[in-house]
Design an enzyme around this catalytic site. Structure first.
Site, mmCIF file in Angstrom:
data_model
loop_
_atom_site.group_PDB
_atom_site.id
_atom_site.type_symbol
_atom_site.label_atom_id
_atom_site.label_comp_id
_atom_site.label_asym_id
_atom_site.label_seq_id
_atom_site.Cartn_x
_atom_site.Cartn_y
_atom_site.Cartn_z
ATOM 1 N N LYS A 1 -12.621 50.677 35.239
ATOM 2 C CA LYS A 1 -12.529 50.130 33.886
ATOM 3 C C LYS A 1 -11.094 49.728 33.530
ATOM 4 O O LYS A 1 -10.135 50.129 34.214
ATOM 5 C CB LYS A 1 -13.072 51.171 32.895
ATOM 6 C CG LYS A 1 -14.583 51.444 33.060
ATOM 7 C CD LYS A 1 -15.083 52.394 31.979
ATOM 8 C CE LYS A 1 -16.580 52.641 32.100
ATOM 9 N NZ LYS A 1 -17.080 53.523 31.008
ATOM 10 N N GLU B 1 -27.417 45.461 37.261
ATOM 11 C CA GLU B 1 -25.955 45.428 37.181
ATOM 12 C C GLU B 1 -25.325 44.725 38.384
ATOM 13 O O GLU B 1 -24.338 43.999 38.234
ATOM 14 C CB GLU B 1 -25.412 46.850 37.039
ATOM 15 C CG GLU B 1 -25.795 47.486 35.703
ATOM 16 C CD GLU B 1 -25.249 48.892 35.506
ATOM 17 O OE1 GLU B 1 -25.376 49.422 34.381
ATOM 18 O OE2 GLU B 1 -24.700 49.474 36.467
ATOM 19 N N ARG C 1 -13.398 61.016 36.822
ATOM 20 C CA ARG C 1 -13.125 60.936 35.385
ATOM 21 C C ARG C 1 -12.190 62.056 34.931
ATOM 22 O O ARG C 1 -11.367 61.857 34.038
ATOM 23 C CB ARG C 1 -14.439 60.945 34.611
ATOM 24 C CG ARG C 1 -15.126 59.571 34.682
ATOM 25 C CD ARG C 1 -16.542 59.616 34.256
ATOM 26 N NE ARG C 1 -17.058 58.301 33.904
ATOM 27 C CZ ARG C 1 -18.326 58.068 33.592
ATOM 28 N NH1 ARG C 1 -19.198 59.055 33.599
ATOM 29 N NH2 ARG C 1 -18.726 56.857 33.288
ATOM 30 N N HIS D 1 -17.269 53.377 35.878
ATOM 31 C CA HIS D 1 -18.685 53.220 35.534
ATOM 32 C C HIS D 1 -19.506 53.330 36.808
ATOM 33 O O HIS D 1 -19.042 52.959 37.882
ATOM 34 C CB HIS D 1 -18.933 51.828 34.924
ATOM 35 C CG HIS D 1 -20.386 51.476 34.814
ATOM 36 N ND1 HIS D 1 -21.173 51.882 33.760
ATOM 37 C CD2 HIS D 1 -21.216 50.801 35.664
ATOM 38 C CE1 HIS D 1 -22.414 51.463 33.954
ATOM 39 N NE2 HIS D 1 -22.464 50.803 35.095
ATOM 40 N N THR E 1 -19.458 62.050 31.547
ATOM 41 C CA THR E 1 -18.951 60.922 30.754
ATOM 42 C C THR E 1 -17.618 61.257 30.084
ATOM 43 O O THR E 1 -16.688 60.445 30.088
ATOM 44 C CB THR E 1 -19.982 60.540 29.661
ATOM 45 O OG1 THR E 1 -21.241 60.298 30.295
ATOM 46 C CG2 THR E 1 -19.557 59.307 28.897
ATOM 47 N N ARG F 1 -22.304 58.799 40.828
ATOM 48 C CA ARG F 1 -22.233 59.453 39.519
ATOM 49 C C ARG F 1 -21.675 60.873 39.641
ATOM 50 O O ARG F 1 -20.947 61.344 38.769
ATOM 51 C CB ARG F 1 -23.591 59.426 38.819
ATOM 52 C CG ARG F 1 -23.939 58.014 38.341
ATOM 53 C CD ARG F 1 -25.223 57.950 37.560
ATOM 54 N NE ARG F 1 -25.152 58.602 36.280
ATOM 55 C CZ ARG F 1 -24.702 58.041 35.159
ATOM 56 N NH1 ARG F 1 -24.256 56.797 35.167
ATOM 57 N NH2 ARG F 1 -24.703 58.714 34.038
ATOM 58 N N PHE G 1 -21.358 53.448 19.160
ATOM 59 C CA PHE G 1 -20.065 53.060 19.732
ATOM 60 C C PHE G 1 -20.111 51.728 20.490
ATOM 61 O O PHE G 1 -19.167 51.378 21.194
ATOM 62 C CB PHE G 1 -19.547 54.181 20.649
ATOM 63 C CG PHE G 1 -20.518 54.597 21.734
ATOM 64 C CD1 PHE G 1 -20.614 53.890 22.924
ATOM 65 C CD2 PHE G 1 -21.332 55.700 21.551
ATOM 66 C CE1 PHE G 1 -21.490 54.271 23.923
ATOM 67 C CE2 PHE G 1 -22.230 56.095 22.542
ATOM 68 C CZ PHE G 1 -22.304 55.375 23.734
ATOM 69 N N ASN H 1 -12.792 56.302 30.140
ATOM 70 C CA ASN H 1 -13.137 57.271 31.179
ATOM 71 C C ASN H 1 -13.091 56.703 32.598
ATOM 72 O O ASN H 1 -13.740 57.213 33.503
ATOM 73 C CB ASN H 1 -14.492 57.929 30.864
ATOM 74 C CG ASN H 1 -15.621 56.916 30.791
ATOM 75 O OD1 ASN H 1 -15.390 55.729 30.996
ATOM 76 N ND2 ASN H 1 -16.825 57.383 30.534
HETATM 77 P P1 GDP Z 1 -22.102 56.973 31.434
HETATM 78 O O1 GDP Z 1 -23.436 56.612 32.035
HETATM 79 O O2 GDP Z 1 -21.586 58.297 31.899
HETATM 80 O O3 GDP Z 1 -21.059 55.878 31.596
HETATM 81 O O4 GDP Z 1 -22.293 57.179 29.843
HETATM 82 P P2 GDP Z 1 -23.165 56.405 28.750
HETATM 83 O O5 GDP Z 1 -24.148 55.462 29.397
HETATM 84 O O6 GDP Z 1 -23.670 57.425 27.809
HETATM 85 O O7 GDP Z 1 -22.078 55.545 27.935
HETATM 86 C C1 GDP Z 1 -21.572 54.327 28.447
HETATM 87 C C2 GDP Z 1 -20.072 54.281 28.189
HETATM 88 O O8 GDP Z 1 -19.837 54.250 26.788
HETATM 89 C C3 GDP Z 1 -19.282 55.519 28.654
HETATM 90 O O9 GDP Z 1 -18.945 55.471 30.023
HETATM 91 C C4 GDP Z 1 -18.057 55.475 27.769
HETATM 92 O O10 GDP Z 1 -17.077 54.539 28.231
HETATM 93 C C5 GDP Z 1 -18.637 54.964 26.463
HETATM 94 N N1 GDP Z 1 -19.007 56.054 25.558
HETATM 95 C C6 GDP Z 1 -19.936 57.037 25.741
HETATM 96 N N2 GDP Z 1 -20.013 57.861 24.687
HETATM 97 C C7 GDP Z 1 -19.098 57.381 23.788
HETATM 98 C C8 GDP Z 1 -18.700 57.788 22.479
HETATM 99 O O11 GDP Z 1 -19.209 58.769 21.913
HETATM 100 N N3 GDP Z 1 -17.734 57.021 21.872
HETATM 101 C C9 GDP Z 1 -17.171 55.923 22.459
HETATM 102 N N4 GDP Z 1 -16.220 55.231 21.817
HETATM 103 N N5 GDP Z 1 -17.528 55.523 23.697
HETATM 104 C C10 GDP Z 1 -18.463 56.239 24.354
#
Ligand code: GDP
Length: 141
Positions: free
Chosen positions: A13, A130, A106, A119, A95, A89, A61, A116
């Site tokens: 990222k 994707e 991460r 992805h 996350t 993962r 978000f 973080n």
């Molecule tokens: P991942 O599968 O671990 O990447 O997590 P998710 O699919 O839940 O979220 C996608 C992406 O959104 C994450 O990798 C973070 O960059 C972002 N993200 C997740 N939770 C939050 C949050 O609570 N606030 C903000 N600003 N970004 C978030």
């Protein structure tokens, strides 16, 4: 053989590219047994990021996330390995970097739940969508 292995879409990222962690993350990926089958440095537009994260449209978000993902260049990768989706993962960790396991990407490279560093696709269908979002069939060998 590489062409029969599972593939996942991985992204280094904008926060991690800006921090010059690209090389270190690629080294970790290869060291963990992933083969790079396609790779590109891309600057996503806000719209590109919105299309990529369309499944998260309703999350609170979404706007912040797509602004962050279009804030600078990212490295998009197709990685191949047995069980690539689950294993990538696991290598990334949770996350939120603060909750991520010691030694995970991460934990090492992420700064916040949003910034973080990496992805990874979360399932076979998501991976197909994707990978196709960033790479043409031929590029994937
Ligand atoms: P991942 O599968 O671990 O990447 O997590 P998710 O699919 O839940 O979220 C996608 C992406 O959104 C994450 O990798 C973070 O960059 C972002 N993200 C997740 N939770 C939050 C949050 O609570 N606030 C903000 N600003 N970004 C978030």
């Amino acid at each position: 053989k590489l062409e029969f292995m599972e593939r996942t879409l991985a992204i280094i990222k904008p926060d991690a590219v800006a921090a010059r962690s690209t090389g270190a993350i690629l080294q970790r990926a290869e060291g963990a047994g992933f083969s790079i089958v396609a790779m590109r440095l891309v600057r996503l537009s806000k719209r590109d990021a919105e299309g990529f994260y369309a499944v998260h449209r309703e999350r609170p978000f979404f706007s912040e996330l797509t602004a962050f993902m279009s804030s600078g260049p990212s490295v998009v990768l197709a990685l191949a390995a047995p069980d690539a989706i689950k294993r990538w993962r696991a290598l990334m960790g949770a996350t939120d970097p603060a909750q991520a396991e010691e030694g995970s990407l991460r934990r090492e490279f992420g700064r916040s739940i949003e910034n973080n560093a990496t992805h990874g696709s979360d399932g076979l269908e998501t991976a197909a969508f994707e990978l196709n979002y960033f790479f043409r069939g031929l590029e994937l060998g």
